[in-house]
Design a protein around this motif. Structure first.
Motif, PDB file in Angstrom:
ATOM      1  N   PHE A 108       0.871  -1.174   0.000  1.00 13.80           N
ATOM      2  CA  PHE A 108       0.000   0.000   0.000  1.00 13.80           C
ATOM      3  C   PHE A 108       0.907   1.222   0.000  1.00 13.80           C
ATOM      4  CE2 PHE A 108      -1.922   3.414   2.569  1.00 13.80           C
ATOM      5  CZ  PHE A 108      -3.077   3.659   1.840  1.00 13.80           C
ATOM      6  N   SER A 109       0.601   2.206  -0.845  1.00 18.12           N
ATOM      7  CA  SER A 109       1.370   3.437  -0.884  1.00 18.12           C
ATOM      8  C   SER A 109       0.435   4.584  -1.226  1.00 18.12           C
ATOM      9  CB  SER A 109       2.477   3.332  -1.940  1.00 18.12           C
ATOM     10  OG  SER A 109       3.238   4.530  -1.981  1.00 18.12           O
ATOM     11  N   MET A 110       0.556   5.683  -0.473  1.00 18.15           N
ATOM     12  CA  MET A 110      -0.286   6.847  -0.733  1.00 18.15           C
ATOM     13  C   MET A 110       0.389   8.097  -0.176  1.00 18.15           C
ATOM     14  SD  MET A 110      -4.267   7.425   0.305  1.00 18.15           S
ATOM     15  CE  MET A 110      -5.011   6.686  -1.122  1.00 18.15           C
ATOM     16  N   ARG A 111       0.141   9.211  -0.852  1.00 20.29           N
ATOM     17  CA  ARG A 111       0.630  10.512  -0.382  1.00 20.29           C
ATOM     18  C   ARG A 111      -0.462  11.191   0.437  1.00 20.29           C
ATOM     19  NH1 ARG A 111       5.229  12.442  -2.209  1.00 20.29           N
ATOM     20  NH2 ARG A 111       6.220  11.436  -3.964  1.00 20.29           N
ATOM     21  N   PHE A 112      -0.022  11.953   1.447  1.00 19.86           N
ATOM     22  CA  PHE A 112      -0.929  12.689   2.321  1.00 19.86           C
ATOM     23  C   PHE A 112      -0.407  14.103   2.494  1.00 19.86           C
ATOM     24  CE2 PHE A 112      -1.254   8.243   3.428  1.00 19.86           C
ATOM     25  CZ  PHE A 112      -2.625   8.056   3.504  1.00 19.86           C
ATOM     26  N   SER A 113      -1.303  15.037   2.748  1.00 20.01           N
ATOM     27  CA  SER A 113      -0.874  16.408   3.006  1.00 20.01           C
ATOM     28  C   SER A 113      -0.100  16.451   4.318  1.00 20.01           C
ATOM     29  CB  SER A 113      -2.083  17.347   3.074  1.00 20.01           C
ATOM     30  OG  SER A 113      -2.915  17.000   4.158  1.00 20.01           O
ATOM     31  N   ARG A 147      -2.996   7.304   9.422  1.00 21.04           N
ATOM     32  CA  ARG A 147      -3.205   6.300  10.472  1.00 21.04           C
ATOM     33  C   ARG A 147      -4.484   5.515  10.223  1.00 21.04           C
ATOM     34  NH1 ARG A 147      -6.506   6.465  14.560  1.00 21.04           N
ATOM     35  NH2 ARG A 147      -6.722   8.718  14.485  1.00 21.04           N
ATOM     36  N   ARG A 148      -5.554   6.218   9.880  1.00 19.96           N
ATOM     37  CA  ARG A 148      -6.844   5.546   9.669  1.00 19.96           C
ATOM     38  C   ARG A 148      -6.811   4.619   8.450  1.00 19.96           C
ATOM     39  NH1 ARG A 148     -11.912   9.078  11.326  1.00 19.96           N
ATOM     40  NH2 ARG A 148     -12.757   6.993  11.146  1.00 19.96           N
ATOM     41  N   LEU A 149      -6.225   5.072   7.358  1.00 20.63           N
ATOM     42  CA  LEU A 149      -6.135   4.216   6.173  1.00 20.63           C
ATOM     43  C   LEU A 149      -5.202   3.031   6.411  1.00 20.63           C
ATOM     44  CD1 LEU A 149      -6.203   6.751   3.218  1.00 20.63           C
ATOM     45  CD2 LEU A 149      -7.993   5.185   3.948  1.00 20.63           C
ATOM     46  N   ALA A 150      -4.134   3.229   7.165  1.00 21.12           N
ATOM     47  CA  ALA A 150      -3.258   2.111   7.515  1.00 21.12           C
ATOM     48  C   ALA A 150      -4.041   1.085   8.332  1.00 21.12           C
ATOM     49  CB  ALA A 150      -2.042   2.601   8.300  1.00 21.12           C
ATOM     50  N   GLY A 151      -4.858   1.560   9.263  1.00 20.43           N
ATOM     51  CA  GLY A 151      -5.685   0.649  10.055  1.00 20.43           C
ATOM     52  C   GLY A 151      -6.648  -0.147   9.196  1.00 20.43           C
ATOM     53  N   GLU A 152      -7.246   0.505   8.215  1.00 17.50           N
ATOM     54  CA  GLU A 152      -8.147  -0.199   7.297  1.00 17.50           C
ATOM     55  C   GLU A 152      -7.401  -1.242   6.466  1.00 17.50           C
ATOM     56  OE1 GLU A 152     -10.457   2.417   4.865  1.00 17.50           O
ATOM     57  OE2 GLU A 152     -11.363   3.403   6.597  1.00 17.50           O
ATOM     58  N   ARG A 153      -6.205  -0.880   5.975  1.00 17.97           N
ATOM     59  CA  ARG A 153      -5.411  -1.822   5.184  1.00 17.97           C
ATOM     60  C   ARG A 153      -5.044  -3.034   6.033  1.00 17.97           C
ATOM     61  NH1 ARG A 153      -6.303  -2.904   1.034  1.00 17.97           N
ATOM     62  NH2 ARG A 153      -8.167  -1.906   1.650  1.00 17.97           N
ATOM     63  N   LEU A 154      -4.593  -2.791   7.263  1.00 16.71           N
ATOM     64  CA  LEU A 154      -4.194  -3.899   8.133  1.00 16.71           C
ATOM     65  C   LEU A 154      -5.361  -4.846   8.377  1.00 16.71           C
ATOM     66  CD1 LEU A 154      -2.009  -1.928  10.691  1.00 16.71           C
ATOM     67  CD2 LEU A 154      -1.208  -3.428   8.855  1.00 16.71           C
ATOM     68  N   ASP A 155      -6.536  -4.283   8.622  1.00 16.69           N
ATOM     69  CA  ASP A 155      -7.720  -5.113   8.836  1.00 16.69           C
ATOM     70  C   ASP A 155      -8.022  -5.928   7.575  1.00 16.69           C
ATOM     71  OD1 ASP A 155     -10.058  -5.850  10.544  1.00 16.69           O
ATOM     72  OD2 ASP A 155     -11.165  -4.909   8.889  1.00 16.69           O
ATOM     73  N   ALA A 156      -7.956  -5.301   6.420  1.00 14.05           N
ATOM     74  CA  ALA A 156      -8.213  -6.004   5.160  1.00 14.05           C
ATOM     75  C   ALA A 156      -7.171  -7.088   4.903  1.00 14.05           C
ATOM     76  CB  ALA A 156      -8.234  -5.009   4.003  1.00 14.05           C
ATOM     77  N   TRP A 157      -5.963  -6.910   5.424  1.00 14.47           N
ATOM     78  CA  TRP A 157      -4.895  -7.889   5.234  1.00 14.47           C
ATOM     79  C   TRP A 157      -4.922  -9.001   6.270  1.00 14.47           C
ATOM     80  CZ3 TRP A 157      -0.248  -4.050   4.368  1.00 14.47           C
ATOM     81  CH2 TRP A 157      -0.427  -3.398   3.146  1.00 14.47           C
ATOM     82  N   LEU A 195       0.756  -1.647  15.427  1.00 17.38           N
ATOM     83  CA  LEU A 195       1.165  -1.212  14.086  1.00 17.38           C
ATOM     84  C   LEU A 195       0.581   0.155  13.731  1.00 17.38           C
ATOM     85  CD1 LEU A 195       0.845  -4.627  12.239  1.00 17.38           C
ATOM     86  CD2 LEU A 195       2.949  -3.521  13.046  1.00 17.38           C
ATOM     87  N   THR A 196      -0.683   0.395  14.082  1.00 18.27           N
ATOM     88  CA  THR A 196      -1.259   1.706  13.775  1.00 18.27           C
ATOM     89  C   THR A 196      -0.633   2.797  14.628  1.00 18.27           C
ATOM     90  OG1 THR A 196      -3.157   1.251  15.218  1.00 18.27           O
ATOM     91  CG2 THR A 196      -3.468   0.878  12.867  1.00 18.27           C
ATOM     92  N   LEU A 197      -0.212   2.474  15.844  1.00 18.87           N
ATOM     93  CA  LEU A 197       0.480   3.468  16.667  1.00 18.87           C
ATOM     94  C   LEU A 197       1.830   3.834  16.044  1.00 18.87           C
ATOM     95  CD1 LEU A 197       0.712   5.247  19.163  1.00 18.87           C
ATOM     96  CD2 LEU A 197       1.534   3.253  20.430  1.00 18.87           C
ATOM     97  N   ILE A 198       2.543   2.855  15.528  1.00 16.33           N
ATOM     98  CA  ILE A 198       3.826   3.142  14.872  1.00 16.33           C
ATOM     99  C   ILE A 198       3.603   4.026  13.648  1.00 16.33           C
ATOM    100  CG2 ILE A 198       5.754   2.130  13.592  1.00 16.33           C
ATOM    101  CD1 ILE A 198       5.537  -0.283  15.536  1.00 16.33           C
ATOM    102  N   VAL A 199       2.599   3.691  12.825  1.00 20.99           N
ATOM    103  CA  VAL A 199       2.281   4.524  11.653  1.00 20.99           C
ATOM    104  C   VAL A 199       1.925   5.936  12.091  1.00 20.99           C
ATOM    105  CG1 VAL A 199       0.622   4.887   9.783  1.00 20.99           C
ATOM    106  CG2 VAL A 199       1.612   2.624  10.143  1.00 20.99           C
ATOM    107  N   ALA A 200       1.133   6.061  13.156  1.00 20.94           N
ATOM    108  CA  ALA A 200       0.738   7.385  13.653  1.00 20.94           C
ATOM    109  C   ALA A 200       1.957   8.191  14.074  1.00 20.94           C
ATOM    110  CB  ALA A 200      -0.236   7.240  14.823  1.00 20.94           C
ATOM    111  N   GLU A 201       2.896   7.578  14.775  1.00 20.13           N
ATOM    112  CA  GLU A 201       4.083   8.298  15.243  1.00 20.13           C
ATOM    113  C   GLU A 201       4.994   8.696  14.084  1.00 20.13           C
ATOM    114  OE1 GLU A 201       4.430   9.570  18.103  1.00 20.13           O
ATOM    115  OE2 GLU A 201       2.720   8.546  18.993  1.00 20.13           O
ATOM    116  N   LEU A 202       5.189   7.798  13.120  1.00 22.64           N
ATOM    117  CA  LEU A 202       6.026   8.144  11.970  1.00 22.64           C
ATOM    118  C   LEU A 202       5.384   9.248  11.132  1.00 22.64           C
ATOM    119  CD1 LEU A 202       7.253   4.617  10.785  1.00 22.64           C
ATOM    120  CD2 LEU A 202       8.514   6.298  12.147  1.00 22.64           C
TER     121      LEU A 202
END
Length: 163
Positions: free
Chosen positions: A24-29, A39-49, A61-68
């Motif tokens: 999964f790859s996406m740009r964000f403002s 963070r929210r889209l990463a959470g959705e991807r993880l659930d789908a995976w 995993l979503t906490l790590i994405v949120a911090e990065l």
């Protein structure tokens, strides 16, 4: 440090299921709203995976994405430029990468033994990443200005009960 470091190699338990390959790859403002959306889209991807909402693995995993992502917004901001989130799985490992366009400001590697009190108003995000991820680091972008912060985690995939 101009190439992606290899994923960690860990011995697998024979009963530990492997994740199928996903990307999964996406740009964000580069705004707090963009970091929240990442963070929210990463959470959705993880659930789908197959890493379900509410599981300890999903939350970590979503906490790590949120911090990065928050780090990219707070410390890697170049006005008018976005940051990119990439997630990928291989075997039992998930790799998270956040790329910003600020190339002159690099993160300091922190030790888990560092005190939270030593970081004042902020600077605790990478301590969380250090504590939660198996490994993390950064490398400069080779295709333009900026840097990529990455973290890898071994993932235990829940096994559906047999009927």
């Amino acid at each position: 440090m101009t190439s992606n470091p290899p994923l960690p190699v860990r011995p697998l338990r024979t009963n530990q299921p492997r994740l199928p390959w996903h990307h999964f790859s996406m740009r964000f403002s580069s705004t707090p709203r963009g970091a929240r959306l990442a963070r929210r889209l990463a959470g959705e991807r993880l659930d789908a995976w197959g890493i379900p909402y509410g599981s300890d693995t999903h939350d970590t995993l979503t906490l790590i994405v949120a911090e990065l992502s928050a780090n990219a917004v707070r410390h890697g901001l170049v006005p008018g430029r976005d940051f990119r989130l990439r997630l990928s799985t291989e075997g039992t490992t998930l790799r998270m990468e956040v790329t910003d366009t600020r190339g002159e400001k690099f993160p300091a590697l922190v030790e888990p033994s560092d005190s939270l009190d030593d970081h004042g108003e902020g600077g605790r995000g990478l301590l969380l990443v250090t504590a939660l991820a198996d490994r993390w680091g950064w490398y400069p972008c080779t295709d333009g200005p900026g840097k990529t912060l990455w973290a890898v985690c071994s993932v235990c995939v829940p096994v559906a009960p047999s009927p």
